[in-house]
Design an enzyme around this catalytic site. Structure first.
Site, PDB file in Angstrom:
ATOM      1  N   ARG A  86      23.174 -50.677 -33.373  1.00 29.21           N
ATOM      2  CA  ARG A  86      23.786 -49.540 -34.103  1.00 29.21           C
ATOM      3  C   ARG A  86      24.462 -48.446 -33.270  1.00 29.21           C
ATOM      4  NH1 ARG A  86      19.643 -48.764 -38.965  1.00 29.21           N
ATOM      5  NH2 ARG A  86      18.272 -48.909 -37.122  1.00 29.21           N
ATOM      6  N   LYS A  99      10.230 -64.907 -33.775  1.00 29.23           N
ATOM      7  CA  LYS A  99       9.288 -64.605 -34.828  1.00 29.23           C
ATOM      8  C   LYS A  99       8.942 -63.418 -35.114  1.00 29.23           C
ATOM      9  CE  LYS A  99       4.896 -63.941 -33.176  1.00 29.23           C
ATOM     10  NZ  LYS A  99       4.596 -62.960 -32.312  1.00 29.23           N
ATOM     11  N   HIS A 120       7.859 -68.479 -27.816  1.00 28.34           N
ATOM     12  CA  HIS A 120       8.134 -68.499 -26.340  1.00 28.34           C
ATOM     13  C   HIS A 120       7.089 -69.279 -25.552  1.00 28.34           C
ATOM     14  CE1 HIS A 120       5.428 -65.086 -26.528  1.00 28.34           C
ATOM     15  NE2 HIS A 120       5.202 -65.109 -25.166  1.00 28.34           N
ATOM     16  N   HIS A 136       1.995 -69.318 -32.015  1.00 25.55           N
ATOM     17  CA  HIS A 136       1.757 -69.874 -30.697  1.00 25.55           C
ATOM     18  C   HIS A 136       0.628 -70.653 -30.538  1.00 25.55           C
ATOM     19  CE1 HIS A 136       4.617 -66.822 -29.728  1.00 25.55           C
ATOM     20  NE2 HIS A 136       3.833 -65.681 -29.691  1.00 25.55           N
TER      21      HIS A 136
HETATM   22  C1  BG6 Z   1       4.175 -62.169 -28.958  1.00 26.95           C
HETATM   23  C2  BG6 Z   1       3.225 -61.294 -29.448  1.00 26.95           C
HETATM   24  O1  BG6 Z   1       4.741 -63.123 -29.400  1.00 26.95           O
HETATM   25  O2  BG6 Z   1       3.291 -62.423 -27.753  1.00 26.95           O
HETATM   26  C3  BG6 Z   1       2.581 -60.011 -28.696  1.00 26.95           C
HETATM   27  O3  BG6 Z   1       3.910 -60.687 -30.573  1.00 26.95           O
HETATM   28  C4  BG6 Z   1       2.009 -60.623 -27.635  1.00 26.95           C
HETATM   29  O4  BG6 Z   1       1.742 -59.311 -29.518  1.00 26.95           O
HETATM   30  C5  BG6 Z   1       2.844 -61.698 -26.796  1.00 26.95           C
HETATM   31  O5  BG6 Z   1       1.604 -59.635 -26.670  1.00 26.95           O
HETATM   32  C6  BG6 Z   1       2.126 -62.513 -25.746  1.00 26.95           C
HETATM   33  O6  BG6 Z   1       2.846 -63.253 -24.987  1.00 26.95           O
HETATM   34  P1  BG6 Z   1       2.472 -63.660 -23.587  1.00 26.95           P
HETATM   35  O7  BG6 Z   1       3.694 -64.552 -23.139  1.00 26.95           O
HETATM   36  O8  BG6 Z   1       2.325 -62.341 -22.714  1.00 26.95           O
HETATM   37  O9  BG6 Z   1       1.183 -64.435 -23.656  1.00 26.95           O
END
Ligand code: BG6
Length: 492
Positions: free
Chosen positions: A50, A151, A181, A243
């Protein structure tokens, strides 16, 4: 520096273009892939948000983001300049039908309709449906268009279904890429190779040989300015529903018939369907939840969760979860899968621990320790197998000592380990959904999570405080102690 084969050219249209995810993850990931030759020189990254910014002003922010999130050695001035030329900006509220769609259409119309378009929704999930509806009304969804959903997809099964329905009205399922991810992390992908390319592991991958499994994603950070989102979400929705359950699926699934995306996803789905439901009244037996208090992390004093949220705020949101999952299948009968994640813990560490059963009998003076396979997702990606060897210190008897067979991938292969977004963003362009979540997986995951949330909302399991910089509340240790099991750090 790797040289990767280029993908077909594309337009990446990012909604939420000024947000943290775009700056911290998406732009750096696309930069790396551009530098490595995978992003064609005529591709375009069209950020929308925006804020009324000019293209030049947005490009300045993008350049700054690269400087902040990429080490100087990987930032080549000429490459950065050429990359920034790919970046465009349209000031647009994607959720409003009357917004500035003409400018976006103008840009997209400059290229043929056959060009790949990726609509990346890095906004609040509440807006996904409206954005897709507006794209559709504006006739911007072509045969070659895909949409990426970040997500959280919903906060429970019902809200997830509402989001999936609203997006599904405009995009067919095979053009919807739900990103997790964790699936882009090298070691998580490596699970498939480790298991299915090495008979030595797969032959032992059952309850005959395995005692229990632990999957941990521990973070040292707190809520980092994301308090408003996090306090509505909590650790179970933020980390476990997506995850950790995805990692569990890859650890537990049967061999897929091929590496085709649906073969793999069908196997993962079977695992989710085989999870023994945890009834709301049983949450005290199967789960432990906690919230961090003031404490010390890496030698620094840090505040409590409530302090991080702001003065005078109260909250019952969990920043830590440990739970015991059971998979009702021939392969996994009686093998608990312990999942655990938390903020402000003792170390940043994501890993899978496969604890094998101990030998039934010993001919040695001391009992051999049970073998343990540790698959380290981050940091220091690697695989380590603990084995019993002869203690080399001179004694009269043959005694045992534990040692590790250890592979550290980065050292072994001498390459940079890419951030998970790099692979995933380009998979969308290639139209390869293997590392993305299918709708039925999201539903199955929520179906399993919802009763836990219900039990907690009735206070069936206490919210235990834990000091920042520790491995969580006592309840987490007790969860394993009931079965004579230990968390990894307690085994050392
Ligand atoms: C995200 C969460 O999906 O993953 C976060 O929303 C978290 O809260 C993050 O910190 C952790 O990702 P990674 O790759 O650092 O383990």
């Amino acid at each position: 520096m790797a040289h990767l084969p280029p993908v077909d050219t594309f337009d990446y249209i990012v909604f939420g273009g000024t947000g943290d995810l775009t700056m911290r993850k998406l732009l750096p990931a696309l930069y790396y892939r551009f530098r490595d030759g995978q992003v064609p020189a005529d591709a375009r990254i069209i950020a929308t948000a925006r804020s009324p910014l000019s293209r030049g002003e947005y490009q300045d922010r993008a350049r700054q983001a690269l400087q902040e999130h990429i080490p100087p050695a990987s930032l080549e001035a000429d490459t950065v300049t050429r990359f920034i030329e790919l970046v465009h900006y349209v000031s647009l509220n994607g959720a409003e039908a009357q917004s500035n769609w003409a400018d976006l259409r103008g840009l997209l119309d400059q290229e043929p309709e056959t060009r790949i378009r990726v609509y990346y929704l890095a906004t609040s999930p509440a807006l996904y449906g409206q954005i897709c509806e507006n794209l559709s009304k504006q006739n911007l969804i072509t045969e070659q268009s895909r949409v990426v959903l970040e997500k959280p997809i919903g906060t429970d099964l019902q809200s997830a279904n509402a989001i999936n329905d609203s997006v599904g009205r405009h995009f067919p399922e095979n053009h919807i890429f739900r990103i997790d991810h964790y699936l882009g992390k090298e070691t998580v992908q490596n699970l498939i190779t480790l298991r299915f390319a090495n008979p030595v592991f797969e032959r032992l991958w059952t309850s005959d040989a395995i005692d229990y499994v632990q999957i941990t994603a521990a973070e040292t950070v707190g809520v980092e300015g994301r308090g408003a989102y996090y306090d509505r979400s909590g650790c179970l929705r933020d980390m476990i529903q997506n995850h950790l359950l995805q990692v569990l699926c890859l650890v537990a699934m049967d061999p897929p018939v091929s590496l085709d995306a649906d073969s793999v996803r069908n196997e993962k789905l079977k695992v989710l369907h085989a999870l023994k439901p945890i009834r709301p009244s049983d949450v005290a037996i199967y789960t432990s939840r906690g919230q961090y208090m003031r404490g010390h992390v890496n030698g620094q004093t840090v505040g409590s969760y409530l302090e991080d949220l702001g003065e005078g705020v109260t909250s019952e949101t969990e920043t830590f979860v440990a739970l015991k999952a059971e998979i009702l299948s021939w392969r996994w009968g009686n093998v608990p899968f312990y999942l655990r994640s938390g903020k402000r813990m003792a170390e940043k560490c994501s890993e899978i621990v496969i604890q094998f059963k101990s030998a039934p009998w010993t001919i040695f003076a001391n009992r051999p320790a049970a073998n343990r396979l540790v698959i380290r997702i981050q940091p220091d990606e690697g695989v380590m197998l603990s084995v019993s060897t002869k203690d080399p210190t001179p004694t009269d008897s043959l005694s045992l000592r534990e040692a590790d067979i250890n592979i550290e991938f980065e050292k072994a292969f001498n390459i940079r380990y890419p951030d998970s977004y790099e692979r995933l963003l380009l998979d969308v362009v290639r139209g390869d959904p293997i590392l993305f979540i299918r709708r039925d997986e999201v539903e199955a995951a929520w179906k399993w999570i919802d009763p836990i949330l219900q039990g907690w909302s009735k206070n069936e399991a206490p919210l235990e405080p834990y000091p920042a910089g520790t491995w969580g509340p006592e309840g987490a240790r007790n969860l394993l102690a009931q079965s004579g099991h230990l968390w990894h750090e307690d085994m050392k």
